[in-house]
Every structure is written in structure tokens, then in C-alpha cells.
Design a protein around this motif. Structure first.
Motif, PDB file in Angstrom:
ATOM      1  N   SER A 338       0.867  -1.185   0.000  1.00 29.90           N
ATOM      2  CA  SER A 338       0.000   0.000   0.000  1.00 29.90           C
ATOM      3  C   SER A 338       0.898   1.227   0.000  1.00 29.90           C
ATOM      4  N   ASP A 377     -14.630   3.742  -2.793  1.00 27.45           N
ATOM      5  CA  ASP A 377     -14.523   2.384  -2.282  1.00 27.45           C
ATOM      6  C   ASP A 377     -15.879   1.716  -2.129  1.00 27.45           C
ATOM      7  N   ASN A 457     -12.414   0.664  -4.903  1.00 29.87           N
ATOM      8  CA  ASN A 457     -11.618  -0.442  -4.397  1.00 29.87           C
ATOM      9  C   ASN A 457     -12.226  -1.754  -4.890  1.00 29.87           C
ATOM     10  N   HIS A 475     -16.209  -6.638   2.093  1.00 27.53           N
ATOM     11  CA  HIS A 475     -15.426  -5.419   2.263  1.00 27.53           C
ATOM     12  C   HIS A 475     -14.567  -5.531   3.514  1.00 27.53           C
ATOM     13  N   PRO A 476     -13.550  -4.695   3.667  1.00 25.83           N
ATOM     14  CA  PRO A 476     -12.727  -4.720   4.885  1.00 25.83           C
ATOM     15  C   PRO A 476     -13.567  -4.460   6.131  1.00 25.83           C
ATOM     16  N   THR A 478     -13.755  -2.865   9.958  1.00 26.73           N
ATOM     17  CA  THR A 478     -13.138  -1.761  10.697  1.00 26.73           C
ATOM     18  C   THR A 478     -12.560  -2.279  12.002  1.00 26.73           C
ATOM     19  N   LYS A 523      -5.815  -5.750  13.926  1.00 26.11           N
ATOM     20  CA  LYS A 523      -5.025  -5.944  12.710  1.00 26.11           C
ATOM     21  C   LYS A 523      -4.500  -7.365  12.599  1.00 26.11           C
ATOM     22  N   SER A 545      -9.794  -8.540   5.402  1.00 25.95           N
ATOM     23  CA  SER A 545      -8.909  -7.407   5.625  1.00 25.95           C
ATOM     24  C   SER A 545      -9.490  -6.507   6.700  1.00 25.95           C
ATOM     25  N   THR A 547      -9.392  -2.581   8.125  1.00 22.50           N
ATOM     26  CA  THR A 547      -8.984  -1.220   7.773  1.00 22.50           C
ATOM     27  C   THR A 547      -8.008  -0.699   8.814  1.00 22.50           C
ATOM     28  N   PHE A 551      -5.056  -2.057   3.902  1.00 15.31           N
ATOM     29  CA  PHE A 551      -5.887  -2.743   2.915  1.00 15.31           C
ATOM     30  C   PHE A 551      -5.531  -2.229   1.534  1.00 15.31           C
TER      31      PHE A 551
END
Length: 590
Positions: A338, A377, A457, A475-476, A478, A523, A545, A547, A551
Motif C-alpha cells: 500500500s 470504495d 476499491n 469489504h474490509p 473496521t 489488525k 482485511s 482497515t 488494505f
């Protein structure tokens, strides 16, 4: 006057059969011969002592002679008329020896190669016999193969291998020695060495090179090795491993090796020739997966290209790093998962291999420019999960974009092409793509793209023909939020819902409800997840994933690596081609 008549006294003579010497266990007969008249009474003496049991017998027979029977024998005769006594015979010596046993030797060895000359020798020591007739026998045959003391074979074949014995016979008699111990002659194919070169047969000036000569078979363990260069008859080394610590161009050429058995003249075949090529120290080419500026949050892959790549590790450095802080990779690529502004700058690479490490030149510098433009995204997936059963329906929508006008759903799959919904993927309604019946060919990466080229994304969608999927977010997640994962089943659903949940291949939990919950995501929870049912089987893997944990497209594609490494490679190449093709259109609109 009557004068008496005197008759000469006869003299006895002793003979021995068989002839002296004799072997223990044989039958021996001593004969006393006086020669005049047959009315003698005989008397035998051994070592001047009378043998009472032998009186009156002309022949004195010993049926099983032993060493104790050896000695000096005489005899004389007595009769009733004149002369009443004979003279005593001459003395004869009876020598009793142990029956000798031959010793066999083989030259050059009892293990030989086909085509060599071999000599078997039969030696008989002792027994007092010098006129032996030798006989050689091979196991499996009663007929002698030779009658010479030395049995020579000028060029052995596999059929000459076997077990041999020898025996001696006293010439002109039927008397024999013992039979020798058996010896075995083994005939093998002459072995041929195999040569290997480390690290490679194409090396660079200054590298350390080791050539190894390996000889298998032949029954020899004590080889003396010889190395020859460019057909020369003079060896350049006599070690099994021929090492050149710092090669130069003059060390290039063809090499062969051969083995000779230590202490003998036996040798192996000569190996096939191998060619060592020595080139100048190479300089790799450093390239990037991006042409132009890299977007913040995007992955960037650097490639260190080296034509001869056997055994290399790759070392990466940046203008802000000192050489001792180089990053090392096993492959020729280096990924920034990233990109951030701080990743911009000047990069170099070089390669190294061997111990101690031999390094190539550094590549030319490559600049990485980073731009702050970010992407939207929001691609809406319904049902909102990463995995789906084949034949189910799926809806993908770009309606959630801040400006939905002109947006469309795009994908990259096994077809190796970027396509959109209108090209046969599904039916289009506005910015929504609907797929009525999924198949495994729909597995891939999906994103929203505007007419101006801006893109959201991407998300990973996996379609399976199996009976189990993992209900995981598309989606990722949080950081700090809860996360619930479920095992879903194709009909008929099992009565027992107990399922195992795995992360990166390791078992996390076993739940009787078929779902597991992480109350507070961190994480460290990022990774590849799948579930397994004892009867239905296991689901595909999906990447989850978090955030705040970088990501990116790279982390997304990691999930595809578990599902299909081939798809991952083709996606990277396909997106590069697509962007390259799109760039001229964008320039024309300006």
C-alpha cells in the motif's frame, strides 16, 4: 677232511608304498624283500626298536597313518636252515605330513569390471610334494575349467562371475590335496561418473565454482578422482570436488572426470563433458509494475530482472537506506502493498548467491513517484459476502457512488480479460449488474469504474460447486468492530451444524452452532479464513482485511492466491495491459 660249505647271508630290502612322503589318513604298506627262499620269518624295527606285532609278516601295513607313525624302518629275516639270518635291510624313512590345503588369490581383485584381465592363482604349501597337477572348478560344474596353477581370463564377462575352488593331485597318483576355500569373482559394469556444477554451469567472474564427480556402482568405495580440462591428458585436480574460488574467463571450458581405484590400476569410464561458461559480472534491470505516478494505497511491485536466475537471492535498497540495511527476498520481485508518500524515491536492486555471497552489480536507479489521488470504495454486493454457491444469483451495484452517473461494474477472471456486465456477464439496469445463475467462471475481482477512468476499491468474489461456503464480509472490517463468520451449506442442510474454523490453515475454533465471532477485530485478525464440516466438506478460502492494516489490492489478491495462483498472475498482467490500453483514450479526451 670234510670242509664246511659257507653260503652268503642274503640282505633284506625295504620299500614303501605309496612313495614317501605320505599324508595323514592314507594307507601305507612297507614290504621286506629278502629274495632267496620263501620260508623266512620277518622281524620289523622302527627307530631300532622291534615291532613285535609285525613279526613273521613280509608286508607291514598301516591303514590310517598318523604323524606318530613317522620314523626310520628296517627289517631282517630268520629261517630254520643255514643261513639262519639275513642281513638287516637298509633303513628307510617314513615321513607323514598333513594333507595340504591350497590358498587361492585373485589379481587384480575379486571385484572386477567387465573387459578386465583376471588371474586366479592356486598355491599349495607343505606336504613335501613339488609335482602337483592343479585343477580349477567353478560352482555348478563338476568339470575342471583349467589344469594350470594360474587360471587367467583375458577379458572377463558377466558369465565369468561366480565361485571358484582349486585342488592339487600328485602327478602319476590318485593322491589329492584338500580342496581350497571358495572364492567369489564378481563382474560389474564399469561405472560412469556424473558431473555437477554449483552454483550453475553459467557463472560470472569472481564467483566460487565447485565441480563434483559422483561415481555410483562398481563396488568401489576408495576412488582416486582425476579432473581434465578441454581434453588434456594432464589432470587439473585429484579431488572429488574441484573448487575454483574466484573464476576468470580462462577457467571456462569443458571438464571431464574419471575415477581410479586406489592401489590398483582399475578405473571408471570417463564422464560426459560439461561446459563451464564464465561471463562478466551481470547488472540487473530494475522495472516497476507502474508506468508514471503510483496512487496512494495502491500496490507497487518492483522487478529485478536477471537473465541467469538460478540460485539467486535479491537485495533491494532505497536512497534513504544504507547498504547494510538492504531488504532481501527469495524472488525477483519486491512488493509495496500500500503505497504512501514516504515510499516515493530512488530504488536499486542487486542479486547474490553462494557462500560467501557473490553479488552482481547494482541496477540503474528507478524513481517511484507517488500521487495523493485516492479512489472511491463503494461496490455493493448482494448477498453481501465473499463466497457464493454456483447456480445462485448475485447483484453488484455502483449506485452508492457519490456520483453514480456513468459508472459500470467491471471484472477480471480466468478469462484473462477485463470485461463489464454488458459483455455477457449479466443483465444491466442503470449501474447495477445482476447475475441470475452463478458459475465458477464468475470467480474473480470486481470493481466500479467511471467513464473518466476513476475506479473503486476492488472486491474478491469466489463461486464454488462445493457444498460448503464461508459467510465472510466482502469489504474490509473496521478495527474494533465485531466479526461473525458462518458456515453455510447447499441443500440439503446437515442436522449437525458443528463446524471448524481455520485461519491461514490453522484451526481456530470448533463451534456447534456453525458460526464463530471475534468480538473486537484487530489488525492481527487479517488473514485467509475457511470453515470445514465433518460431513459436507470444507469451504474455499477468503481473505479478510482490517482497515488500518494497509488494505490494498495486494491484500485482496492474496485471497485469490489461495484459491487460484494462476488467476492471481493473470490478474496482475491483465490489469497492466488494460491500463496501458486505456491511457491513449484518456489522452484523446483532454
Amino acid at each position: 677232511i670234510i670242509r664246511p660249505v659257507f653260503t652268503a647271508r642274503p640282505k633284506a630290502t625295504v620299500t614303501i608304498q605309496p612313495a614317501d612322503p605320505v599324508f595323514t589318513g592314507e594307507t601305507v604298506t612297507l614290504t621286506c624283500d629278502i629274495g632267496s627262499g620263501d620260508d623266512w620269518y620277518y622281524e620289523w624295527f622302527k627307530d631300532s626298536k622291534s615291532l613285535g606285532e609285525a613279526q613273521q609278516r613280509k608286508e607291514y601295513t598301516i591303514s590310517k597313518v598318523a604323524a606318530s607313525h613317522g620314523g626310520v624302518y628296517t627289517c631282517k629275516g630268520r629261517q630254520s636252515t643255514e643261513p639262519r639270518y639275513s642281513e638287516t635291510s637298509n633303513a628307510v624313512t617314513l615321513t607323514v605330513s598333513e594333507r595340504p590345503k591350497p590358498a587361492v588369490s585373485i589379481q587384480p581383485d575379486d571385484q572386477v569390471f567387465r573387459g578386465e584381465a583376471v588371474t586366479l592363482r592356486c598355491d599349495i604349501q607343505g606336504g613335501g610334494v613339488s609335482n602337483w597337477q592343479y585343477s580349477w572348478f567353478k560352482a555348478g560344474s563338476s568339470t575342471a575349467v583349467s589344469y594350470k596353477q594360474q587360471y587367467s581370463i583375458s577379458s572377463v564377462t558377466a558369465s565369468d562371475g561366480g565361485t571358484y575352488t582349486c585342488r592339487g593331485a600328485v602327478r602319476g597318483t590318485s593322491r589329492y590335496s584338500h580342496t581350497s576355500e571358495a572364492v567369489t569373482l564378481t563382474v560389474s559394469e564399469r561405472p560412469k561418473p556424473a558431473v555437477s556444477i554449483q552454483p550453475d554451469d553459467q557463472v560470472f567472474s569472481g564467483e566460487t565454482v565447485t565441480l563434483t564427480c559422483d561415481i555410483q556402482g562398481g563396488g568401489v568405495s576408495n576412488w582416486q578422482y582425476s579432473w581434465f580440462k578441454d581434453g588434456s591428458s594432464t589432470a587439473v585436480s585429484y579431488k572429488q570436488q574441484y573448487s575454483i574460488s574466484s573464476v576468470t574467463a580462462s577457467d571456462g571450458g569443458t571438464y571431464t572426470c574419471r575415477g581410479t581405484e586406489r592401489g590398483t590400476s582399475r578405473y571408471s569410464h570417463t564422464s560426459d563433458a560439461v561446459t563451464l561458461t564464465v561471463s562478466e559480472k551481470p547488472k540487473p534491470e530494475l522495472t516497476s509494475s507502474h508506468k508514471g505516478a503510483a496512487l496512494i494505497g495502491n500496490p507497487v511491485v518492483l522487478y529485478c530482472k536477471l537473465d541467469q536466475s538460478a540460485g539467486w537471492r535479491f537485495y533491494w535498497s532505497k536512497h534513504t537506506q544504507s547498504p547494510e540495511n538492504e531488504t532481501k527476498t527469495e524472488t525477483h520481485s519486491y512488493t509495496i502493498s500500500s503505497v504512501s508518500v514516504s515510499d516515493g524515491g530512488q530504488y536499486w536492486c542487486r542479486a547474490g548467491r553462494g557462500t560467501p555471497v557473490y553479488y552482481t552489480h547494482y541496477s540503474d536507479a528507478l524513481w517511484i513517484n507517488v500521487t495523493g489521488t485516492t479512489r472511491s470504495d463503494s461496490l455493493t454486493v448482494s448477498p453481501s459476502r465473499a463466497q457464493h454457491f454456483s447456480a445462485d444469483s448475485l447483484s453488484l451495484s455502483c449506485e452508492g457512488q457519490s456520483d453514480s452517473t456513468g459508472w459500470r461494474v467491471r471484472r477480471y477472471t480466468h478469462s484473462e480479460k477485463v470485461s463489464d456486465c454488458s459483455s455477457g456477464l449479466g443483465s444491466v439496469t442503470g449501474s447495477t449488474c445482476s447475475i441470475s445463475s452463478l458459475s465458477t467462471s464468475h470467480t474473480g475481482v470486481y470493481w466500479c469504474e467511471s467513464e473518466s477512468g476513476e475506479s473503486s476499491n476492488p472486491v474478491s468474489i469466489t463461486v464454488t460447486n462445493g457444498s460448503v461456503i464461508l459467510d465472510s464480509p466482502v469489504h474490509p472490517v473496521t478495527e474494533g468492530d465485531p466479526l461473525t463468520l458462518r458456515c453455510l451449506y447447499r441443500d440439503p442442510k446437515p442436522s449437525n451444524l458443528t463446524a471448524e474454523f481455520y485461519k491461514d490453515g490453522s484451526l481456530l475454533q470448533t463451534q456447534t452452532t456453525g458460526e464463530m465471532t471475534i468480538r473486537t477485530v484487530s489488525k492481527s485478525d487479517e488473514g485467509l479464513y475457511h470453515c470445514k464440516h465433518p460431513e459436507k466438506g470444507e469451504s474455499p478460502q477468503s481473505w479478510i482485511s482490517v482497515t488500518g492494516a494497509s488494505f490494498s489490492v495486494f491484500s485482496l489478491l492474496s485471497s485469490l492466491m489461495a484459491v487460484s495462483p494462476y488467476l492471481l498472475v493473470t490478474i496482475v498482467l491483465g490489469v497492466k495491459c488494460y491500463r496501458a490500453q486505456a491511457r491513449p483514450d484518456e489522452e484523446n479526451k483532454q
